[in-house]
Design an enzyme around this catalytic site. Structure first.
Site, PDB file in Angstrom:
ATOM      1  N   GLN A   1      -4.980  -1.284   9.818  1.00 11.61           N
ATOM      2  CA  GLN A   1      -4.955  -2.639   9.247  1.00 11.61           C
ATOM      3  C   GLN A   1      -5.635  -3.634  10.197  1.00 11.61           C
ATOM      4  O   GLN A   1      -5.339  -3.676  11.393  1.00 11.61           O
ATOM      5  CB  GLN A   1      -3.494  -3.041   8.991  1.00 11.61           C
ATOM      6  CG  GLN A   1      -3.300  -4.384   8.353  1.00 11.61           C
ATOM      7  CD  GLN A   1      -3.667  -4.435   6.873  1.00 11.61           C
ATOM      8  OE1 GLN A   1      -3.776  -3.406   6.208  1.00 11.61           O
ATOM      9  NE2 GLN A   1      -3.863  -5.622   6.356  1.00 11.61           N
TER      10      GLN A   1
ATOM     11  N   LYS B   1       0.832  -1.209   0.000  1.00 12.83           N
ATOM     12  CA  LYS B   1       0.000   0.000   0.000  1.00 12.83           C
ATOM     13  C   LYS B   1       0.863   1.253   0.000  1.00 12.83           C
ATOM     14  O   LYS B   1       0.608   2.204  -0.745  1.00 12.83           O
ATOM     15  CB  LYS B   1      -0.919   0.031   1.233  1.00 12.83           C
ATOM     16  CG  LYS B   1      -2.139  -0.845   1.107  1.00 12.83           C
ATOM     17  CD  LYS B   1      -2.828  -1.040   2.451  1.00 12.83           C
ATOM     18  CE  LYS B   1      -3.880  -2.120   2.345  1.00 12.83           C
ATOM     19  NZ  LYS B   1      -4.298  -2.660   3.642  1.00 12.83           N
TER      20      LYS B   1
ATOM     21  N   ASP C   1     -11.388   3.330   4.202  1.00 13.89           N
ATOM     22  CA  ASP C   1     -11.771   1.915   4.188  1.00 13.89           C
ATOM     23  C   ASP C   1     -13.291   1.758   4.106  1.00 13.89           C
ATOM     24  O   ASP C   1     -13.784   0.678   3.763  1.00 13.89           O
ATOM     25  CB  ASP C   1     -11.326   1.245   5.499  1.00 13.89           C
ATOM     26  CG  ASP C   1     -10.085   0.375   5.342  1.00 13.89           C
ATOM     27  OD1 ASP C   1      -9.834  -0.118   4.222  1.00 13.89           O
ATOM     28  OD2 ASP C   1      -9.379   0.195   6.353  1.00 13.89           O
TER      29      ASP C   1
HETATM   30  N1  LIG Z   1      -8.228  -1.960   7.299  1.00 12.87           N
HETATM   31  C1  LIG Z   1      -8.053  -2.919   6.372  1.00 12.87           C
HETATM   32  N2  LIG Z   1      -8.376  -2.670   5.088  1.00 12.87           N
HETATM   33  C2  LIG Z   1      -8.199  -3.629   4.135  1.00 12.87           C
HETATM   34  O1  LIG Z   1      -8.510  -3.399   2.941  1.00 12.87           O
HETATM   35  C3  LIG Z   1      -7.656  -4.895   4.526  1.00 12.87           C
HETATM   36  C4  LIG Z   1      -7.338  -5.092   5.870  1.00 12.87           C
HETATM   37  N3  LIG Z   1      -7.558  -4.106   6.778  1.00 12.87           N
HETATM   38  N4  LIG Z   1      -6.854  -6.286   6.295  1.00 12.87           N
HETATM   39  C5  LIG Z   1      -6.555  -7.366   5.347  1.00 12.87           C
HETATM   40  C6  LIG Z   1      -7.432  -7.306   4.123  1.00 12.87           C
HETATM   41  C7  LIG Z   1      -6.877  -8.066   2.943  1.00 12.87           C
HETATM   42  N5  LIG Z   1      -6.565  -7.075   1.941  1.00 12.87           N
HETATM   43  C8  LIG Z   1      -5.885  -7.326   0.750  1.00 12.87           C
HETATM   44  C9  LIG Z   1      -5.357  -6.312  -0.019  1.00 12.87           C
HETATM   45  C10 LIG Z   1      -4.625  -6.582  -1.163  1.00 12.87           C
HETATM   46  C11 LIG Z   1      -4.413  -7.879  -1.555  1.00 12.87           C
HETATM   47  C12 LIG Z   1      -3.574  -8.146  -2.755  1.00 12.87           C
HETATM   48  O2  LIG Z   1      -3.051  -7.244  -3.388  1.00 12.87           O
HETATM   49  N6  LIG Z   1      -3.386  -9.424  -3.146  1.00 12.87           N
HETATM   50  C13 LIG Z   1      -2.580  -9.825  -4.283  1.00 12.87           C
HETATM   51  C14 LIG Z   1      -1.487 -10.804  -3.877  1.00 12.87           C
HETATM   52  C15 LIG Z   1      -0.641 -10.361  -2.731  1.00 12.87           C
HETATM   53  C16 LIG Z   1       0.296 -11.488  -2.261  1.00 12.87           C
HETATM   54  O3  LIG Z   1       0.997 -12.065  -3.109  1.00 12.87           O
HETATM   55  O4  LIG Z   1       0.282 -11.778  -1.044  1.00 12.87           O
HETATM   56  C17 LIG Z   1      -3.448 -10.527  -5.311  1.00 12.87           C
HETATM   57  O5  LIG Z   1      -4.514 -11.031  -4.925  1.00 12.87           O
HETATM   58  O6  LIG Z   1      -3.067 -10.563  -6.466  1.00 12.87           O
HETATM   59  C18 LIG Z   1      -4.952  -8.899  -0.814  1.00 12.87           C
HETATM   60  C19 LIG Z   1      -5.685  -8.622   0.324  1.00 12.87           C
HETATM   61  C20 LIG Z   1      -6.902  -5.849   2.413  1.00 12.87           C
HETATM   62  N7  LIG Z   1      -7.440  -5.914   3.624  1.00 12.87           N
END
Ligand SMILES: Nc1nc(=O)c2c([nH]1)NC[C@@H]1CN(c3ccc(C(=O)N[C@@H](CCC(=O)O)C(=O)O)cc3)C=[N+]21
Ligand SMILES: NC(=O)C1=CN([C@@H]2O[C@H](COP(=O)(O)OP(=O)(O)OC[C@H]3O[C@@H](n4cnc5c(N)ncnc54)[C@H](OP(=O)(O)O)[C@@H]3O)[C@@H](O)[C@H]2O)C=CC1
Length: 300
Positions: A98, A54, A121
């Site tokens: 987070q 991020k 968020d």
């Molecule tokens: N306050 C808060 N806001 C959130 O938006 C929040 C959170 N807490 N806690 C956790 C979850 C999960 N989340 C993700 C964000 C990006 C990927 C992402 O970019 N994933 C990549 C892969 C990343 C990797 O390789 O690990 C993909 O799917 O291609 C995944 C999961 C946001 N979250």
């Protein structure tokens, strides 16, 4: 038949570029860049990866990233004090704490303390209420990204049957609200749903946000349906979704992959929400056509 892959990674890159293109105009009007503060409590390795990602993408869009890493044993009062400090800081337009937070911290109380005007968020009950009642507010990034992918592929969603599997506050419920707003006929399924397969079988749109690896089976899916896989599960060191990808690809019309589907859209939508927050907080108008270009790009 093999389904099309929905390239969330490419769509997200385009969205980030359109957001970044608006930053110089904002900066000229407000004499500062949009700012996003991210707070991470503890050392969960998956969370640390997201937070780093991020921060990097925030800076690449020309925005300011303020990262606050606190030890796992940070007290509730210290975290609340940091949130208050960020609420009062004019350089901060968006605040993301987070999740999940360590068990000794009351998540609800922390989310309630974030100013709804900086709640990029979209987790504050005021923004959840705005979404539920059709008022302007911040929409949670993951369902917003899913809606953008659906509208990009299907155009007008009205009249389509949609099933959302999962009813969490951060994915399932806001996803159902957005699809209802887009005039879909929406079914929300959860762990007490009877005969889930029969609900999925009727759906033109399936959004899976369950948190169980490879859970949704291809033979439940209506031929040609659009399948959005929100799930992020780590199985033997690999990321897999909540949809059984191989069997879904044989039946569906289009499927989002994991990784490379919804995940990158979540971060791109976070930057989008931060750009919008910056304009509102600084009193700089964001032209309707600019916003439409960000939320609903012309299809190429
Ligand atoms: N306050 C808060 N806001 C959130 O938006 C929040 C959170 N807490 N806690 C956790 C979850 C999960 N989340 C993700 C964000 C990006 C990927 C992402 O970019 N994933 C990549 C892969 C990343 C990797 O390789 O690990 C993909 O799917 O291609 C995944 C999961 C946001 N979250
Ligand atoms: N790509 C991204 O950016 C993001 C991905 N995620 C991922 O999305 C998934 C869902 O996240 P989140 O909503 O936070 O998860 P939660 O655990 O909060 O919610 C899961 C939902 O699935 C339902 N469920 C569980 N088991 C079943 C079952 N057997 N049949 C039907 N429904 C079931 C639960 O029902 P009940 O309410 O009855 O318990 C609950 O509503 C996770 O894999 C998570 O990692 C999350 C956020 C962002």
């Amino acid at each position: 038949m093999t389904a099309e892959l929905i390239d969330g990674k490419a769509f997200a890159a385009g969205l980030r570029a359109r957001v970044a293109a608006q930053v110089p105009t904002f900066q000229a009007a407000a004499s500062r860049a949009p700012g996003l503060a991210v707070v991470l409590v503890g050392e969960d390795p998956a969370s640390a990866v997201y937070v780093r990602s991020k921060g990097k993408q925030t800076r690449e869009a020309g925005m300011e990233s303020f990262e606050h890493r606190l030890p796992a044993d940070t007290g509730q009062d210290d975290l609340l004090a940091l949130v208050e400090q960020l609420n009062a800081d004019p350089a901060v337009d968006g605040i993301l704490v987070q999740l999940p937070l360590p068990r000794h911290i009351d998540e609800q109380e922390v989310l309630l303390r974030i100013s709804p005007d900086k709640d990029v968020d979209g987790f504050h009950p005021v923004n959840a209420g705005r979404l539920a009642t059709g008022m302007e507010g911040f929409v949670p990034c993951t369902p917003l990204g899913c809606l953008m992918l659906l509208q990009d592929r299907l155009g007008d969603l009205s009249g389509l049957d949609a099933v959302v599997i999962g009813r969490s506050n951060i994915v399932g419920k806001p996803m159902a609200a957005l699809l209802t707003q887009a005039s879909c006929t929406v079914t929300v399924a959860h762990s007490r749903t009877r005969d889930l397969a029969s609900h999925v079988a009727r759906a033109d749109i399936v959004v899976a946000a369950v948190g169980r690896a490879n859970f949704v089976q291809g033979d439940w899916i209506k031929p040609g349906a659009t399948v959005i896989d929100v799930g992020i599960n780590r199985v033997e060191g690999k990321l897999v979704g909540d949809v059984d990808f191989a069997s879904a690809m044989r039946v569906a019309g289009a499927v989002t992959p994991v990784p490379g589907g919804v995940g990158p859209m979540t971060i791109a939508c976070l930057l989008r929400n931060t750009l919008v927050a910056a304009h509102r907080n600084a009193g700089v108008p964001l032209a309707g056509d600019v916003l439409a270009g960000i939320d609903r790009p012309e299809r190429t």
